[in-house]
Each structure stands twice: as C-alpha cells, then as structure tokens.
Write an enzyme that holds these catalytic residues in place. Structure first.
Site, PDB file in Angstrom:
ATOM      1  N   CYS A  24      -3.490  -3.743   4.544  1.00 12.56           N
ATOM      2  CA  CYS A  24      -2.600  -4.762   5.125  1.00 12.56           C
ATOM      3  C   CYS A  24      -3.040  -6.186   4.809  1.00 12.56           C
ATOM      4  CB  CYS A  24      -2.505  -4.575   6.629  1.00 12.56           C
ATOM      5  SG  CYS A  24      -1.864  -2.968   7.080  1.00 12.56           S
TER       6      CYS A  24
ATOM      7  N   GLU B   4       0.854  -1.189   0.000  1.00  9.75           N
ATOM      8  CA  GLU B   4       0.000   0.000   0.000  1.00  9.75           C
ATOM      9  C   GLU B   4       0.895   1.245   0.000  1.00  9.75           C
ATOM     10  OE1 GLU B   4      -2.135   0.655   3.808  1.00  9.75           O
ATOM     11  OE2 GLU B   4      -1.405  -1.333   4.339  1.00  9.75           O
TER      12      GLU B   4
ATOM     13  N   HIS C 241      -2.384  -9.878  12.430  1.00 14.99           N
ATOM     14  CA  HIS C 241      -1.850  -8.654  11.827  1.00 14.99           C
ATOM     15  C   HIS C 241      -1.472  -7.732  12.983  1.00 14.99           C
ATOM     16  CE1 HIS C 241      -1.248  -4.959   9.820  1.00 14.99           C
ATOM     17  NE2 HIS C 241      -2.334  -4.401  10.347  1.00 14.99           N
TER      18      HIS C 241
HETATM   19  P1  HMG Z   1      -3.211   6.881  21.457  1.00 10.71           P
HETATM   20  O1  HMG Z   1      -4.466   7.616  21.563  1.00 10.71           O
HETATM   21  O2  HMG Z   1      -1.983   7.699  21.458  1.00 10.71           O
HETATM   22  O3  HMG Z   1      -2.981   5.834  22.588  1.00 10.71           O
HETATM   23  O4  HMG Z   1      -3.289   5.994  20.129  1.00 10.71           O
HETATM   24  P2  HMG Z   1      -3.881   5.476  23.875  1.00 10.71           P
HETATM   25  O5  HMG Z   1      -4.084   6.679  24.698  1.00 10.71           O
HETATM   26  O6  HMG Z   1      -5.072   4.676  23.451  1.00 10.71           O
HETATM   27  O7  HMG Z   1      -2.837   4.544  24.614  1.00 10.71           O
HETATM   28  C1  HMG Z   1      -2.459   3.333  24.069  1.00 10.71           C
HETATM   29  C2  HMG Z   1      -2.350   2.331  25.223  1.00 10.71           C
HETATM   30  O8  HMG Z   1      -1.239   2.718  26.043  1.00 10.71           O
HETATM   31  C3  HMG Z   1      -3.586   2.326  26.133  1.00 10.71           C
HETATM   32  O9  HMG Z   1      -3.791   0.978  26.542  1.00 10.71           O
HETATM   33  C4  HMG Z   1      -3.125   3.148  27.323  1.00 10.71           C
HETATM   34  O10 HMG Z   1      -3.807   2.819  28.530  1.00 10.71           O
HETATM   35  C5  HMG Z   1      -1.661   2.740  27.406  1.00 10.71           C
HETATM   36  P3  HMG Z   1      -5.209   0.238  26.260  1.00 10.71           P
HETATM   37  O11 HMG Z   1      -6.268   1.149  26.747  1.00 10.71           O
HETATM   38  O12 HMG Z   1      -5.241   0.122  24.744  1.00 10.71           O
HETATM   39  O13 HMG Z   1      -5.086  -1.026  26.965  1.00 10.71           O
HETATM   40  N1  HMG Z   1      -0.823   3.703  28.146  1.00 10.71           N
HETATM   41  C6  HMG Z   1       0.180   3.332  28.948  1.00 10.71           C
HETATM   42  N2  HMG Z   1       0.659   2.119  29.296  1.00 10.71           N
HETATM   43  C7  HMG Z   1       1.737   2.076  30.155  1.00 10.71           C
HETATM   44  N3  HMG Z   1       2.307   3.196  30.674  1.00 10.71           N
HETATM   45  C8  HMG Z   1       1.853   4.425  30.343  1.00 10.71           C
HETATM   46  C9  HMG Z   1       0.746   4.532  29.454  1.00 10.71           C
HETATM   47  N4  HMG Z   1       0.056   5.579  28.927  1.00 10.71           N
HETATM   48  C10 HMG Z   1      -0.886   5.053  28.125  1.00 10.71           C
HETATM   49  N5  HMG Z   1       2.440   5.523  30.873  1.00 10.71           N
HETATM   50  C11 HMG Z   1      -3.469   4.257  18.532  1.00 10.71           C
HETATM   51  C12 HMG Z   1      -3.126   4.605  19.974  1.00 10.71           C
HETATM   52  C13 HMG Z   1      -3.188   2.775  18.309  1.00 10.71           C
HETATM   53  C14 HMG Z   1      -4.940   4.547  18.266  1.00 10.71           C
HETATM   54  C15 HMG Z   1      -2.568   5.109  17.586  1.00 10.71           C
HETATM   55  O14 HMG Z   1      -1.225   4.760  17.761  1.00 10.71           O
HETATM   56  C16 HMG Z   1      -2.919   4.984  16.126  1.00 10.71           C
HETATM   57  O15 HMG Z   1      -3.794   5.685  15.615  1.00 10.71           O
HETATM   58  N6  HMG Z   1      -2.207   4.082  15.376  1.00 10.71           N
HETATM   59  C17 HMG Z   1      -2.446   3.866  13.941  1.00 10.71           C
HETATM   60  C18 HMG Z   1      -3.708   3.070  13.685  1.00 10.71           C
HETATM   61  C19 HMG Z   1      -3.626   1.636  14.120  1.00 10.71           C
HETATM   62  O16 HMG Z   1      -2.566   1.089  14.310  1.00 10.71           O
HETATM   63  N7  HMG Z   1      -4.800   0.961  14.226  1.00 10.71           N
HETATM   64  C20 HMG Z   1      -4.863  -0.439  14.574  1.00 10.71           C
HETATM   65  C21 HMG Z   1      -6.045  -1.151  13.924  1.00 10.71           C
HETATM   66  S1  HMG Z   1      -6.209  -0.818  12.203  1.00 10.71           S
HETATM   67  C22 HMG Z   1      -4.989  -1.792  11.438  1.00 10.71           C
HETATM   68  O17 HMG Z   1      -4.399  -2.635  12.050  1.00 10.71           O
HETATM   69  C23 HMG Z   1      -4.692  -1.514   9.989  1.00 10.71           C
HETATM   70  C24 HMG Z   1      -3.398  -0.781   9.714  1.00 10.71           C
HETATM   71  O18 HMG Z   1      -2.289  -1.645   9.864  1.00 10.71           O
HETATM   72  C25 HMG Z   1      -3.406  -0.175   8.303  1.00 10.71           C
HETATM   73  C26 HMG Z   1      -3.781  -1.034   7.124  1.00 10.71           C
HETATM   74  O19 HMG Z   1      -4.557  -1.968   7.158  1.00 10.71           O
HETATM   75  O20 HMG Z   1      -3.304  -0.656   6.049  1.00 10.71           O
HETATM   76  C27 HMG Z   1      -3.179   0.373  10.656  1.00 10.71           C
END
Ligand code: HMG
Length: 415
Positions: A111, A79, A233
C-alpha cells in the site's frame, strides 16, 4: 519553487456490498464492522472492470482541462498486477490517449507504492518544472471468503497530477521512512487472495508509524502542533483512530483530549468508509475526503502516513493551497459514491468466485454498470479493453456473470 498536487480524482466501482448484509450471512453483529472496524460498505468489482479500467477512469478525470502534451510520465502503483512483465500503465496510457512521448510504468510496495510514486514525481518535477506527472494507484483488495480480512475488502483507483502548479496541496519532499522485512501481509504469485496475520499487521503498522514519524520530525524539525489534520493509510477507518492515538501518546501536547485528537482525523475517513481498502490509493482517498469536506483548510498543514505491508512506512505532509476548493471534483465524487448499486450477498459471492480463464480460451464479459472503460474479455491470453459510450451503459442491476457473447465492434484494437 512549489511542487505538489494540481488535481486529484478517485474512481470507485459502481457496485457495493453493505457490511450489514455480510454480517447477517456470517452471523456476526454488524456493529463489529460498522463500529469496531469503522467500515460500512465495500466496493465490488464487476467482471468487466479491473485495475486498468479503474485507473483509466481516475486518470481521465484528473487530467480534465490539462494539456496532455505536458504529461511526462504516468506511474501506476498497484499490488493487484495483471501481468508479470507488461505494466498496467501502458494500457491506461493508450485508453486515455496520452502522447507516445509520455513514459508509463508500474510501481510496487504494497500500500506504500502510491506514495513511492508521488515522491519520485516530486523529484522529477523539481528538476523539470514545466513537466507534469500522473501517479495513479489502482487496486482490488481481496481476502478469502469468511476470513477476518473479508470485511476490509475494497477496490478503486485514485489519480494525482503532480506539478509545479499545485492548486490543491503543496507537498514537501522531506519525509520520514521506515523499512523492515516482516511477513504481516503478502500475496504469493500463485494466489488470488492476500495472506495476512491480521493482529500482527496492526502492530507492525503502529511501529512503522512511530518510526516514520520520528524520522520525519528529525528531518523536518516540525512537530505535532504544526499539523492541523492527519490522513492515514486506511485498511479500515478505525485504523486511523488506533494510529493517531498511538502517535499522540508521545507527541501530542499535554492536555489535548481524545475528542480533539479524533477531530483531526474525522473528515479524512468519510470516503474510505464507503469504498473499503484501496491498498496503494487508500491514503489519497483519505486526503480527497478531507479536502472535499466542510473544513476550511487553506494554508493548513496536513500530515500523511502511508503504510505498505512487508513493510515500509512513509510520513510526510503538505500545505493546502488558497483557493483549493475551486479545483476539486467534489460533486462528481459525491455522485459516484452516492449512485452506486447495492449488491445482495449472493451476487457478491458469485462475482467473487468468477475468474478469467488462465488457459488462453476466449471469454467475453457481459455489460455491467461501469465507468468510461471496460474489460470486454480475454482472447489468446490478451485482455481486451474498450471505451463505453454513455448510452451503452448497462442497467444498474447486475446481469449474471460469465456469459459468452460476440466481441464488441468497438473494442480498442492494437495497431
Ligand atoms: P478480527 O479478529 O475479526 O476483529 O480482525 P477483532 O476481533 O479484532 O475486532 C475488531 C474490532 O471490533 C475490535 O476493536 C473489537 O473490540 C470490535 P478494537 O479491539 O480493535 O478496538 N468489536 C465490536 N465493536 C462493536 N460492536 C461489536 C463488536 N465486536 C467486536 N459487536 C482485523 C480484525 C483488522 C485483524 C482483520 O479484519 C484483518 O485481518 N484485516 C486485514 C489486515 C489489515 O487490515 N491490517 C491492518 C494493518 S496492515 C495494513 O494496513 C496493510 C494492508 O492495507 C495491506 C498492504 O499494505 O498491502 C492491509
């Protein structure tokens, strides 16, 4: 007849950013990345590598010891395409020296495209058991600087040889699929970075997992207990935990505790923690990580879940073959991931901002620490690739980007 994976090889760029460095600059607790997302390092692609050079490295390695004349098709899943018309697979075909009788083309569905390629390859080999198909997934995951997606950046390629001699894993063509038109993650043609609704994308991933699993169970008659390990994935490795616990809620046998469930996904995360998201190749890096772990997997069934935003999910699986350990490229992968050069945050940002000219002007790259192929530059809107002699490898530390130099004499020229 058995069909499946005869060989598998991964390639990761030779530079990485430790997420501790990113966390320090962004003013975020590093544990959020290490524990919350389950990521430690993200691969950084130097200017003289792209999806073609990464794919060529992975394909060349996967085909070691295999007669090129048996390769019927090369499919490149990505992609991060470099051209709207010409398939990146054509460049790879030439660089690694595949015969002109071998077809080469590109596949896309976020993906999930790598798995789409594997399924097409299984069908082709079923019909023509003497032929082999190479499926290579090569991607550069790229989010905006300072966005929540940034720590889930990554890059690399993984190549699989699919044949009727599956020395590693016999794959079943019976799959469960789920497709729905959603906007959780996408990249319009005019943008270099992906757009993503992060939290929503996680919910859609989980829904696609559940729906694909249900369809898979219906199709195959298999259940949770038929599977010894699961590969997901992995946009970030904690996603496997979220996915597996979600799946287990309604499909695992009663009394199977959290620790036992996490054990089923642990070994399939080690490599992805170090590479970051490989998009289309991510689930196969997870599979490589599992196969190259200490686990004894012979005759064990592994479940594979592929998710591509937008979206499509595919659940399928395979059985690890007796003697598989002998056919892995474990040492090579271990060295490649272990010998990469750590990049300070400042260099990462400079590389991130570096881009190829879009007006056809000539641009030649410096030599970075790369694998066997490099993108030497661009001229007349054409990318120029070249093979790298071992003694010509650049020093490990990164030179400044964007310098202009004379074109290399060893560039692979067009007929
Ligand atoms: P965010 O808002 O920065 O993170 O985005 P958060 O606030 O949700 O925190 C993440 C986790 O860290 C949470 O845990 C927090 O509690 C924890 P959870 O609630 O999930 O259990 N946390 C801590 N842990 C330990 N010590 C600390 C601490 N602070 C917080 N101090 C997000 C996270 C993944 C949404 C962001 O990184 C993002 O947008 N990523 C890109 C999209 C993505 O990866 N999506 C996944 C599904 S879609 C997919 O897989 C397809 C893809 O590969 C693309 C394709 O298909 O082409 C992306």
């Amino acid at each position: 007849m058995k069909v499946g994976i005869e060989a598998i090889s991964i390639y990761s760029p030779r530079y990485y950013l430790d997420l501790k460095s990113l966390a320090a600059v962004r003013g975020i607790d590093a544990e959020k990345y290490y524990k919350g997302l389950g990521q430690e390092r993200m691969a950084v692609v130097p200017p003289d590598e792209d999806i073609v050079t990464m794919a060529a490295n992975a394909v060349e390695s996967a085909l070691e010891g295999i007669d090129f004349r048996s390769v019927d098709t090369l499919m490149l899943a990505t992609e991060s395409g470099i051209d709207q018309s010409k398939a990146a697979a054509i460049y790879v075909h030439r660089l690694v020296g595949l015969p002109s009788t071998c077809k080469a083309y590109e596949l896309k569905q976020a993906c999930c495209a790598g798995t789409a390629g594997v399924l097409a390859a299984l069908a082709l080999v079923q019909q023509h058991p003497q032929k082999k198909v190479v499926v290579v997934a090569s991607d550069i995951a790229r989010y905006g600087l300072g966005t929540p997606g940034e720590p889930t950046t990554g890059a690399g390629a993984v190549a699989l040889v699919i044949s009727a001699d599956p020395k590693l894993v016999e794959l079943s063509p019976d799959v469960g699929a789920y497709t729905a038109d959603v906007m959780d993650f996408w990249r319009p043609n005019y943008m270099d970075e992906a757009l993503v609704d992060g939290k929503y994308s996680i919910r859609v991933y989980l829904k696609a997992l559940a729906e694909s699993w249900n369809a898979y169970v219906k199709e195959t008659g298999l259940d949770f207990t038929d599977h010894y390990r699961f590969c997901y994935h992995l946009p970030f490795t904690r996603m496997a935990e979220k996915g597996h616990l979600h799946l287990a809620k309604y499909s695992a046998p009663e009394g199977m505790g959290r620790e036992a469930l996490l054990e089923q996904i642990y070994s399939a995360q080690r490599y992805n923690r170090l590479t970051g998201n490989l998009y289309a190749g991510s689930v196969y890096v997870a599979l490589t990580s599992l196969l190259e772990s200490q686990e004894k997997l012979e005759n064990k069934r592994v479940g594979l879940f592929s998710y591509g935003s937008g979206c499509m999910g595919i659940f399928y699986g395979g059985v690890v073959q007796p003697g598989y350990k002998k056919h892995l490229k474990e040492e090579k992968h271990r060295q490649m991931l272990g010998n990469r050069t750590e990049m300070p945050y400042g260099d990462y940002e400079v590389m991130y901002k570096n881009s190829l000219p879009k007006d056809g002007s000539e641009y030649m790259n410096n030599h970075y620490h790369v694998g066997n192929y490099r993108l030497a530059g661009v001229k007349d809107h054409k990318r120029i690739y070249e093979a790298v002699e071992r003694e010509e490898q650049a020093p490990r530390s990164a030179p400044a980007v964007n310098s202009r130099s004379a074109p290399s004499k060893r560039s692979v020229s067009y007929p």
